[in-house]
Design a protein around this motif. Structure first.
Motif, PDB file in Angstrom:
ATOM      1  N   ARG A   1      47.948  44.584  34.879  1.00 19.47           N
ATOM      2  CA  ARG A   1      46.863  43.744  34.363  1.00 19.47           C
ATOM      3  C   ARG A   1      45.670  44.642  34.068  1.00 19.47           C
ATOM      4  O   ARG A   1      45.178  45.349  34.945  1.00 19.47           O
ATOM      5  CB  ARG A   1      46.479  42.673  35.380  1.00 19.47           C
ATOM      6  CG  ARG A   1      45.428  41.745  34.858  1.00 19.47           C
ATOM      7  CD  ARG A   1      45.173  40.628  35.834  1.00 19.47           C
ATOM      8  NE  ARG A   1      44.062  39.819  35.343  1.00 19.47           N
ATOM      9  CZ  ARG A   1      43.492  38.878  36.036  1.00 19.47           C
ATOM     10  NH1 ARG A   1      43.909  38.591  37.250  1.00 19.47           N
ATOM     11  NH2 ARG A   1      42.483  38.195  35.528  1.00 19.47           N
TER      12      ARG A   1
ATOM     13  N   THR B   1      41.806  45.720  32.997  1.00 17.74           N
ATOM     14  CA  THR B   1      40.465  45.225  33.286  1.00 17.74           C
ATOM     15  C   THR B   1      40.042  44.342  32.110  1.00 17.74           C
ATOM     16  O   THR B   1      40.557  44.481  30.990  1.00 17.74           O
ATOM     17  CB  THR B   1      39.470  46.387  33.498  1.00 17.74           C
ATOM     18  OG1 THR B   1      39.541  47.271  32.386  1.00 17.74           O
ATOM     19  CG2 THR B   1      39.785  47.158  34.761  1.00 17.74           C
ATOM     20  N   ALA B   2      39.135  43.440  32.346  1.00 14.87           N
ATOM     21  CA  ALA B   2      38.747  42.433  31.354  1.00 14.87           C
ATOM     22  C   ALA B   2      38.444  43.057  29.994  1.00 14.87           C
ATOM     23  O   ALA B   2      37.669  44.013  29.893  1.00 14.87           O
ATOM     24  CB  ALA B   2      37.542  41.645  31.851  1.00 14.87           C
TER      25      ALA B   2
ATOM     26  N   PRO C   1      48.372  36.249  28.735  1.00 15.39           N
ATOM     27  CA  PRO C   1      46.971  35.970  29.061  1.00 15.39           C
ATOM     28  C   PRO C   1      46.494  36.825  30.231  1.00 15.39           C
ATOM     29  O   PRO C   1      47.294  37.338  31.008  1.00 15.39           O
ATOM     30  CB  PRO C   1      46.988  34.473  29.427  1.00 15.39           C
ATOM     31  CG  PRO C   1      48.153  33.914  28.677  1.00 15.39           C
ATOM     32  CD  PRO C   1      49.173  35.016  28.699  1.00 15.39           C
ATOM     33  N   GLN C   2      45.190  36.921  30.360  1.00 17.38           N
ATOM     34  CA  GLN C   2      44.519  37.716  31.393  1.00 17.38           C
ATOM     35  C   GLN C   2      44.800  39.216  31.230  1.00 17.38           C
ATOM     36  O   GLN C   2      44.838  39.952  32.197  1.00 17.38           O
ATOM     37  CB  GLN C   2      44.903  37.243  32.795  1.00 17.38           C
ATOM     38  CG  GLN C   2      44.498  35.812  33.074  1.00 17.38           C
ATOM     39  CD  GLN C   2      44.883  35.361  34.457  1.00 17.38           C
ATOM     40  OE1 GLN C   2      45.975  35.634  34.941  1.00 17.38           O
ATOM     41  NE2 GLN C   2      43.966  34.674  35.111  1.00 17.38           N
ATOM     42  N   ASP C   3      44.995  39.656  29.980  1.00 19.45           N
ATOM     43  CA  ASP C   3      45.178  41.074  29.656  1.00 19.45           C
ATOM     44  C   ASP C   3      46.339  41.709  30.410  1.00 19.45           C
ATOM     45  O   ASP C   3      46.260  42.844  30.868  1.00 19.45           O
ATOM     46  CB  ASP C   3      43.878  41.850  29.894  1.00 19.45           C
ATOM     47  CG  ASP C   3      42.793  41.456  28.906  1.00 19.45           C
ATOM     48  OD1 ASP C   3      43.101  41.366  27.701  1.00 19.45           O
ATOM     49  OD2 ASP C   3      41.646  41.241  29.328  1.00 19.45           O
ATOM     50  N   ARG C   4      47.435  40.962  30.548  1.00 26.40           N
ATOM     51  CA  ARG C   4      48.632  41.486  31.209  1.00 26.40           C
ATOM     52  C   ARG C   4      49.544  42.149  30.183  1.00 26.40           C
ATOM     53  O   ARG C   4      49.655  41.690  29.051  1.00 26.40           O
ATOM     54  CB  ARG C   4      49.397  40.384  31.924  1.00 26.40           C
ATOM     55  CG  ARG C   4      48.632  39.790  33.074  1.00 26.40           C
ATOM     56  CD  ARG C   4      49.444  38.690  33.756  1.00 26.40           C
ATOM     57  NE  ARG C   4      48.632  37.970  34.702  1.00 26.40           N
ATOM     58  CZ  ARG C   4      48.391  38.363  35.944  1.00 26.40           C
ATOM     59  NH1 ARG C   4      48.923  39.488  36.384  1.00 26.40           N
ATOM     60  NH2 ARG C   4      47.633  37.649  36.741  1.00 26.40           N
TER      61      ARG C   4
ATOM     62  N   THR D   1      43.385  46.370  36.957  1.00 23.58           N
ATOM     63  CA  THR D   1      42.683  45.647  38.024  1.00 23.58           C
ATOM     64  C   THR D   1      43.370  45.758  39.378  1.00 23.58           C
ATOM     65  O   THR D   1      42.788  45.388  40.388  1.00 23.58           O
ATOM     66  CB  THR D   1      42.561  44.152  37.679  1.00 23.58           C
ATOM     67  OG1 THR D   1      43.883  43.612  37.557  1.00 23.58           O
ATOM     68  CG2 THR D   1      41.785  43.943  36.396  1.00 23.58           C
TER      69      THR D   1
END
Length: 83
Positions: free
Chosen positions: A5, A7-8, A38-41, A69
């Motif tokens: 994942r 970081t944003a 989703p969530q930058d995975r 992350t």
């Protein structure tokens, strides 16, 4: 299977990083697929011809700490057939 994942807001960067590392593996897998979620995975699935789970296979490395992350998750699976 390799999953991380980012970081944003850095999902695209992590995807390109994983794509480049997959292309640089010491051996070529039978097949390699990259996914995003989703969530930058980012997910990378590689298929190998190996005798068992103990076989030594190339692995994608851990990205730089500021790009992810949490530590990368890695799993090995074996096919039990197709439906």
């Amino acid at each position: 299977m390799w999953e991380a994942r980012a970081t944003a807001g850095r999902g695209a960067e992590l995807l390109e990083w994983a794509r480049a590392r997959a292309a640089e593996l010491a051996e070529r897998p039978l097949h390699c697929e990259l996914f995003r979620a989703p969530q930058d995975r980012v997910l990378v699935i590689t298929w190998w011809s190996a005798a068992d789970f103990a076989a030594r296979l190339p692995e994608l490395p851990e990205p730089a700490a500021d790009l992810i992350t949490r530590p990368v998750h890695r799993w090995r699976f074996e096919s039990v057939g197709r439906e």
